[in-house]
Structures are given as structure tokens and as C-alpha cells.
Scaffold this active site. Sequence first.
Site, PDB file in Angstrom:
ATOM      1  N   PHE A 266      -7.724  19.905 -24.503  1.00 41.30           N
ATOM      2  CA  PHE A 266      -8.286  18.729 -24.959  1.00 41.30           C
ATOM      3  C   PHE A 266      -9.839  18.799 -24.295  1.00 41.30           C
ATOM      4  O   PHE A 266      -9.861  19.518 -23.281  1.00 41.30           O
ATOM      5  CB  PHE A 266      -7.435  17.651 -24.461  1.00 41.30           C
ATOM      6  CG  PHE A 266      -8.165  16.299 -24.608  1.00 41.30           C
ATOM      7  CD1 PHE A 266      -8.376  15.664 -25.912  1.00 41.30           C
ATOM      8  CD2 PHE A 266      -8.624  15.503 -23.678  1.00 41.30           C
ATOM      9  CE1 PHE A 266      -8.999  14.540 -26.395  1.00 41.30           C
ATOM     10  CE2 PHE A 266      -9.198  14.373 -23.991  1.00 41.30           C
ATOM     11  CZ  PHE A 266      -9.682  13.613 -25.341  1.00 41.30           C
ATOM     12  N   ASP A 267     -10.723  18.039 -24.686  1.00 36.74           N
ATOM     13  CA  ASP A 267     -11.898  17.944 -24.055  1.00 36.74           C
ATOM     14  C   ASP A 267     -12.243  17.823 -22.597  1.00 36.74           C
ATOM     15  O   ASP A 267     -12.744  18.407 -21.960  1.00 36.74           O
ATOM     16  CB  ASP A 267     -12.995  17.322 -24.992  1.00 36.74           C
ATOM     17  CG  ASP A 267     -12.766  15.866 -24.888  1.00 36.74           C
ATOM     18  OD1 ASP A 267     -11.820  15.481 -24.709  1.00 36.74           O
ATOM     19  OD2 ASP A 267     -13.652  15.073 -25.535  1.00 36.74           O
TER      20      ASP A 267
ATOM     21  N   ASP B 265       0.629  19.607 -20.903  1.00 37.25           N
ATOM     22  CA  ASP B 265      -0.267  18.409 -21.011  1.00 37.25           C
ATOM     23  C   ASP B 265       0.350  17.534 -22.066  1.00 37.25           C
ATOM     24  O   ASP B 265       0.582  17.687 -23.108  1.00 37.25           O
ATOM     25  CB  ASP B 265      -1.821  18.816 -21.745  1.00 37.25           C
ATOM     26  CG  ASP B 265      -2.486  17.483 -21.911  1.00 37.25           C
ATOM     27  OD1 ASP B 265      -1.893  16.338 -22.155  1.00 37.25           O
ATOM     28  OD2 ASP B 265      -3.896  17.728 -22.332  1.00 37.25           O
TER      29      ASP B 265
ATOM     30  N   ALA C  92       0.486  14.058 -22.787  1.00 29.69           N
ATOM     31  CA  ALA C  92      -0.006  12.902 -23.209  1.00 29.69           C
ATOM     32  C   ALA C  92       0.859  12.288 -24.587  1.00 29.69           C
ATOM     33  O   ALA C  92       0.937  11.218 -24.433  1.00 29.69           O
ATOM     34  CB  ALA C  92      -1.349  12.938 -23.645  1.00 29.69           C
TER      35      ALA C  92
ATOM     36  N   TYR D  55       0.691  -1.217   0.104  1.00 29.88           N
ATOM     37  CA  TYR D  55       0.036  -0.007   0.062  1.00 29.88           C
ATOM     38  C   TYR D  55       0.954   1.227   0.071  1.00 29.88           C
ATOM     39  O   TYR D  55       0.659   2.023  -0.641  1.00 29.88           O
ATOM     40  CB  TYR D  55      -1.048   0.057   1.296  1.00 29.88           C
ATOM     41  CG  TYR D  55      -1.996   1.097   1.133  1.00 29.88           C
ATOM     42  CD1 TYR D  55      -3.245   0.717   0.753  1.00 29.88           C
ATOM     43  CD2 TYR D  55      -1.667   2.389   1.702  1.00 29.88           C
ATOM     44  CE1 TYR D  55      -4.291   1.880   0.672  1.00 29.88           C
ATOM     45  CE2 TYR D  55      -2.621   3.474   1.505  1.00 29.88           C
ATOM     46  CZ  TYR D  55      -3.890   3.115   1.100  1.00 29.88           C
ATOM     47  OH  TYR D  55      -4.715   4.174   0.901  1.00 29.88           O
TER      48      TYR D  55
ATOM     49  N   HIS E 259     -20.799  14.018 -26.370  1.00 25.11           N
ATOM     50  CA  HIS E 259     -20.482  13.240 -27.507  1.00 25.11           C
ATOM     51  C   HIS E 259     -20.552  11.492 -26.924  1.00 25.11           C
ATOM     52  O   HIS E 259     -20.520  10.534 -27.906  1.00 25.11           O
ATOM     53  CB  HIS E 259     -19.231  13.631 -28.380  1.00 25.11           C
ATOM     54  CG  HIS E 259     -17.875  13.810 -27.299  1.00 25.11           C
ATOM     55  ND1 HIS E 259     -17.907  14.563 -26.539  1.00 25.11           N
ATOM     56  CD2 HIS E 259     -17.107  12.974 -27.492  1.00 25.11           C
ATOM     57  CE1 HIS E 259     -16.585  14.391 -25.918  1.00 25.11           C
ATOM     58  NE2 HIS E 259     -16.137  13.287 -26.592  1.00 25.11           N
TER      59      HIS E 259
ATOM     60  N   LYS F 198      -1.229   6.848 -23.727  1.00 18.94           N
ATOM     61  CA  LYS F 198      -0.661   7.300 -24.969  1.00 18.94           C
ATOM     62  C   LYS F 198       0.966   6.909 -25.167  1.00 18.94           C
ATOM     63  O   LYS F 198       1.136   5.787 -25.563  1.00 18.94           O
ATOM     64  CB  LYS F 198      -1.020   8.731 -25.322  1.00 18.94           C
ATOM     65  CG  LYS F 198      -2.329   9.203 -25.674  1.00 18.94           C
ATOM     66  CD  LYS F 198      -3.077   9.381 -24.322  1.00 18.94           C
ATOM     67  CE  LYS F 198      -4.524   9.817 -24.858  1.00 18.94           C
ATOM     68  NZ  LYS F 198      -5.174  10.169 -23.634  1.00 18.94           N
TER      69      LYS F 198
END
Length: 476
Positions: free
Chosen positions: A142-143, A233, A235, A90, A468, A276
Site C-alpha cells: 500500500f502507498d 498488513d 487492514a 493513562y 496525490h 477498515k
Amino acid sequence: MYFPRKDVKIISNIKNHVMKLPFAEPYKTKMVEKIYRSNRSEREIWIKEASFNLFNLRSEQVFIDLLTDSGTGAMSDNQWSSIMSGDESYAGSSSYYNLKEAIDDITGFPYFLPTHQGRAAENVLFSVIVKEGDVVPGNAHFDTTKGHIEYRKATAIDCTVDSATDLLSGDPFKGNVDTVKLEKVLKSNPLDSIPCILLTATNNTVGGQPVSMENIKEVSDLAKKYGVRLIIDSARFAENAYFIKTREKGYKDKDIRDIAREMFSYADAMTMSSKKDAIVNIGGFIAFREEELFHKATTYNIMYEGFITYGGLSGRDMNALATGLYEGTDFSYLESRIRQVEYLGTMMKGYGVPVLEPFGGHAVFIDAKRFLPGLPPEEFPAQTLAVELYIEGGVRGVEIGALMADRDPVTRKNRYPVLEMVRLAVPRRVYSDKHMDYVAAATASVYERRDRIDSGLRIISEAPIMRHFTVVLGRA
Ligand code: F0G
């Protein structure tokens, strides 16, 4: 029709040439997964049952799945073996320390928190820094990033360069931030309402387009001038580093990892969806330069994700991620990955299909406005095209257009972005070039019958945010 790669030249008289060998994937296949090739009438029934929403399809109903390159990559034997040695303690597990070492080495950030994926990293970080009324300038957020900002009643301001929306511009760095637009935002808002500048590299929303090192430096200089944090960001940071190496002056001979470290050296923190460029099926993290910000974020990480030494991941996930960070930043892997996307784009272009150029790092984007010029924006041309492509060949892409752009949070009116596209995202190390041939041919078939697609889709019901994913559609 067959379109050979430009880089592949059959040399007839070898004696007179020094043979330049083409690149090839630096891996081979050890295990395969069967995929079912359905027929058209099956797909016509399934897409209707799925309310014309490709997210509602079962994966067995898809032949070639280009919905996303996120979490869909094939892990290596090394990643699988590091999974077997995951430490599930843990607190203080050795897997956490493996990951810490890898993040330190690849990014140069001294502090980090594991999260279960990229949006969780955004949630934790924004819980600390974003408050109601704030503005967050960046390059086409990004969304989920935008969703987390708007959910907190703050505003994401897009400062991407204008060439990003010019589908035919050959600008090699269409993901760049327009520093004039950015400075205007920094000047015209109280600085205590700007928690950060958010730079996405590569920029998914405008077509997987890269950000140049020069631009990262300029944005960083502005951030320092105004005393605002710069957050990347990340990714697809490795794909961005590949484009810097292959397109930007002065970087040709630099190692991908050195380029990545330089990119991060200009930032104060990063969020990462490891699904990614770290080629894992789940995982993410936030990395920080400031100790104080790290400590503040820790509380939210414990509440939302888990204790600081696992944060939503198992020990085995962290081990696979640590290994993946190295594999994802290997030049020969990146070359074969990005050039496979380029191969698909070149084939589609050869068939006359209108595609976004330069091709993105992770995906080919089809311009639905030019593909289906007769359809009005209210009938969602890109979603209509994505549905047709599925019916044609069982190929699943995703709409990046008016459906995804959602409604304005204040006026509740539909937003119609300049770019109305279908994204065909290529999973890492999964499909062969033959699969790409098939996808291009299926798209070309839809293109041939485009004049007969004379009506689109309409919304029957939708969620109040990020509609979406769950929208119910019917034929218009
Ligand atoms: N940032 C960017 C640039 C992304 O593309 C994504 C995810 C995220 C953040 C969120 O990360 O999915 O791990 O929570 N993009 C996926 C896609 C979903 O299909 O492009 P996540």
C-alpha cells in the site's frame, strides 16, 4: 436500464419451489445523516477551486463519498455504548485489556501495541526493522507502507502474481504473492538486508483482491526456509477470510474467525488499520508473536504514539475497536458488505463500463485506460475520470494510478503503473443499494460521453513524496 441481482429471483409459483430467501443486511438504521445533493454548475466551480484534486473538496460538496472505506464506516449501537464505558486511565486502563483480549482471541497474537492508525503501526514497526539499503518483498505494498519503506532509503519489491494486472483474468486470488518471484528476491539479496516479507490481505493496490490460504502457507514456508519474518498488513483481513471461505476448497464450512486465526498463525506479526475491517473511525495496532520484537517496538511506540496501554488512542477508541473486531468478523455482516460491492460492480458492468474483475472486497475499480483510451498517460486518465465522475453526479472516488504511483525516488521520473484505475470504495454500513444504483448511473452517463473527453490534466505543483494527497492540477 435496471439490472437485478442474479441472486434475487422472483418466484411466480411458490408452491413448486422451496423459496430461497436472499441475504439481507443484519442490522437496521437508528440514526441518519443528511447529505446535500448539489448541481452540476456548483460542482464545476468547486472542483476548479479544489485544483482538480478530490482530496481538496469539502465533504459537503460531495453527494456520495466513495473516496475511501477507511474510517468512514457506521459504528453500531454496541460500539457507541462501549465508547461510553471507555476507561481513560493513562496506564493499565480496562479498555486496553478489553482490546488485548479481543486481539488475542481474533488473531492469536500474544503481544500488541495500540497505534492511532495503520500507517502509525508501520512507522513504529519499520523504525525497528527497516534500515537503509534493505529490501522488503511483498504483494503490491500500500502507498503509506511503501512510503515508510522508501523514506528509510529501503526498497519495496513487488512480487504479486501476474494475473493481478490482467484486468480480465478471472483468477479468484489475484492478490497472491508469486512465490517464484519472491524466492528470487530471497536468494539474490543478503538475508540481513531483508527485514521481512510483507503480505497485504486483501490487496488494496491491485483492486481489493484476496490472498488464498494456500498462498499464505507457501509464503510462510519460504519465510521460514530463509529465516525471514512474515508480516501481514491486515487492514482488510476479515474480507480476505470471507473470500477464502467462499472461494477456496476446504473452507466453506469454516467460521470466519477460525479462518482469520489460521491466516495469522502463519505470520510473525501484523500491522492493522482498524479503520477498515474493525469498523472504527480511528485506530490501529501492531501485534506480535516474538516478545523481543514487541519490546523493541515499545520504545518507538512510546515516542511516536503514546504509552503502551493507549498508544495514540483514547480508552473509548480502544473499547469501540474491541467490539468492532467481533462485528467485522461476523459472516452475515461480511456477506452483505461484500455483496453490496458486487452489486455496484455488476450494475456498472451491465452499463458497459470497463471494471476490474473479480470485483474487490471493498471497492469497484474502473479501468481508466479502457474508459478513456485516447488520453495519454501523462494526462492522468484515471484522475481525469475521477474528476468527470464528480462533476457528473457529485460522486467522489480516488485515483489509483500514475499520480499515486509518484516518482521513482532515485531517477525522479514519473512511474506509470500497468493499472490506471479509479477506485470507488464503499464505506461499511453507510450507503443503501439505491445509492449504488445512483453511482452506477452517474458512471454510465460519463461513459456515454467519453468520446468528448479529449484532454486530461497536468501537474502544476507537487510534494516530493505521496504527492496525490496535495497535488495541484490544471486542465492539460
Ligand atoms: N494498509 C492498507 C492495505 C491500506 O489500505 C491502508 C489505508 C493502510 C495500510 C494505512 O492505514 O489509513 O489507517 O493509516 N488505506 C486507506 C485507503 C487510506 O483509502 O485505502 P491508515
